[in-house]
Motif scaffolding. Structure first.
Motif, short mmCIF file in Angstrom:
data_model
loop_
_atom_site.label_atom_id
_atom_site.label_comp_id
_atom_site.label_asym_id
_atom_site.label_seq_id
_atom_site.Cartn_x
_atom_site.Cartn_y
_atom_site.Cartn_z
N PHE A 270 1.02 -1.17 -0.19
CA PHE A 270 -0.27 -0.02 0.37
C PHE A 270 0.57 0.81 -0.46
N VAL A 271 0.57 2.16 -0.64
CA VAL A 271 1.31 3.91 -1.05
C VAL A 271 1.69 3.94 -2.00
N HIS A 272 3.30 3.13 -1.49
CA HIS A 272 4.83 3.15 -1.74
C HIS A 272 5.28 1.98 -1.42
N PRO A 273 6.03 1.66 -2.50
CA PRO A 273 6.96 0.61 -1.79
C PRO A 273 7.91 0.54 -0.63
N ARG A 274 8.45 -0.91 -0.13
CA ARG A 274 8.93 -0.32 1.06
C ARG A 274 10.04 -0.11 1.25
N SER A 275 10.86 0.92 1.38
CA SER A 275 12.41 0.43 1.46
C SER A 275 13.39 0.01 1.93
N PRO A 276 14.51 -0.23 1.24
CA PRO A 276 15.18 -1.37 1.71
C PRO A 276 16.35 -0.71 2.81
N TYR A 277 16.53 0.66 2.45
CA TYR A 277 17.31 1.26 3.69
C TYR A 277 16.03 1.55 5.08
N SER A 278 14.50 1.37 5.27
CA SER A 278 13.74 1.88 6.24
C SER A 278 13.69 0.08 6.94
N ARG A 279 13.70 0.44 8.57
CA ARG A 279 13.32 -0.21 9.33
C ARG A 279 12.20 0.43 10.32
N VAL A 280 11.35 -1.09 10.89
CA VAL A 280 10.47 -0.66 11.28
C VAL A 280 10.76 -1.71 13.05
N ASP A 281 10.61 -0.53 14.22
CA ASP A 281 11.18 -1.91 15.14
C ASP A 281 10.24 -1.20 16.40
N ALA A 282 8.98 -1.73 17.07
CA ALA A 282 7.96 -1.52 17.91
C ALA A 282 8.50 -2.59 19.71
N LEU A 283 8.90 -1.93 20.21
CA LEU A 283 9.02 -2.56 21.18
C LEU A 283 8.49 -1.48 22.86
N ARG A 284 8.29 -2.99 23.42
CA ARG A 284 8.00 -2.35 24.64
C ARG A 284 8.90 -1.75 25.60
N SER A 285 8.31 -0.53 26.66
CA SER A 285 8.93 0.34 27.48
C SER A 285 8.03 0.21 28.20
N SER A 286 9.21 0.80 29.70
CA SER A 286 8.65 1.32 30.61
C SER A 286 8.50 2.16 31.28
N SER A 287 8.74 3.29 29.50
CA SER A 287 8.88 4.90 29.99
C SER A 287 7.32 4.78 30.31
N SER A 288 6.76 6.25 31.18
CA SER A 288 5.25 6.71 31.12
C SER A 288 5.29 8.04 29.48
N VAL A 289 4.06 8.06 29.70
CA VAL A 289 3.72 8.83 28.35
C VAL A 289 2.17 9.57 29.25
N ARG A 290 2.98 10.67 28.49
CA ARG A 290 1.11 11.57 28.88
C ARG A 290 1.06 12.59 28.04
N VAL A 291 -0.23 12.58 27.46
CA VAL A 291 -0.62 13.80 26.25
C VAL A 291 -1.32 14.62 26.89
N VAL A 292 -1.15 15.96 26.65
CA VAL A 292 -2.15 17.17 27.11
C VAL A 292 -2.01 18.30 25.83
N VAL A 293 -3.54 18.34 25.50
CA VAL A 293 -3.39 19.22 23.94
C VAL A 293 -4.30 20.64 25.58
N ASP A 294 -3.59 21.19 24.80
CA ASP A 294 -4.58 22.86 25.71
C ASP A 294 -5.09 22.67 26.87
#
Length: 263
Positions: free
Chosen positions: A127-151
């Motif tokens: 979909f969308v475009h070819p996958r670049s042979p020079y790009s990679r995607v890694d999804a890693l579990r993390s204990s970092s906390s995340v807080r999202v604020v808007v306005d």
């Protein structure tokens, strides 16, 4: 703290770069095979990602009609062609590289992605475009906390996350849905597709004190195998929210590719 925009690997491939594609590539319109090639090339017309260029000899049930119009396509000049497949006519759908283009591209044609109904690498849809042979995607579990604020409104507050690292893009922080305040968000009709992660299942917007913040959060319920750890989780655009990771507010990165590169 360093800017988020410099905390991820940059794109390394220059415009005009050409490489062989080691995969069988096919394009279809309806049930007709436009091309079937084991000799395709990657060509970078811009740095973000490549396109496929197909030997004209590997076209199967299609023909090209010269539109007598030449443009520079990043890698070099190319002549625009209309594509005919049976009764189907796709105007301006193809670019045949001109003689002043790189030697490797001579005798090949680059198709506009949306002019074809479907694309395949081997037997997998792309979909969308070819996958670049020079790009990679890694999804890693993390204990970092995340807080999202808007306005000044907290939209998500999670004790952990999955960090998604994708070449050329800021790190994305995916959180469990139980940590998102759904009373503050409204569903959006936006759908995007990514060759690395798949098709989004939903987007959400937020109406805050400064106005509407459209499509600032998304989820992949059924991502590709490359990003299966983010299945069902929710991420927010770093570029459009105040994002705290382990209590530290990240600077908002620039957003040059939001329209061109689905997240």
């Amino acid at each position: 703290m360093a800017s988020e925009s410099v905390l991820h690997p940059s794109l390394i491939v220059p415009v005009g770069h050409v490489e062989p594609v080691p995969r069988r590539v096919r394009g279809l319109i309806g049930g007709s095979v436009v091309f079937d090639s084991r000799r395709a090339l990657y060509v970078w017309e811009w740095r973000a990602y490549p396109q496929f260029s197909i030997p004209v000899e590997d076209m199967v049930e299609a023909m090209l009609v010269d539109d007598h119009h030449t443009e520079h396509r990043g890698a070099g000049p190319a002549r625009r062609h209309t594509l005919r497949v049976g009764s189907e006519v796709r105007e301006g759908a193809a670019w045949v590289w001109d003689r002043d283009a790189p030697d490797a591209l001579q005798g090949t044609v680059r198709f506009e992605w949306n002019a074809l109904d479907s694309w395949f690498e081997e037997d997998e849809p792309v979909f969308v475009h070819p996958r670049s042979p020079y790009s990679r995607v890694d999804a890693l579990r993390s204990s970092s906390s995340v807080r999202v604020v808007v306005d000044g409104v907290v939209l998500a507050d999670a004790p952990n996350c999955v960090k998604l690292f994708e070449t050329g893009l800021p790190t994305r922080y995916y959180v469990e849905r139980m940590y998102v305040d759904w009373t503050k968000l409204r569903h959006s009709a936006v759908v995007t597709r990514c060759p690395y992660k798949g098709t989004t299942s939903a987007y959400w917007s937020f109406d805050g004190a400064s106005g509407a913040h459209e499509a600032i959060a998304w989820a992949y319920d059924f991502p590709t195998i490359h990003a299966d750890r983010v299945a069902g989780l929710v991420a927010f655009y770093n570029e459009h929210v105040d994002l705290y990771v382990d209590g530290v507010l990240l600077p908002r990165p620039a957003d040059p590719f939001r329209e061109a590169v689905p997240e």
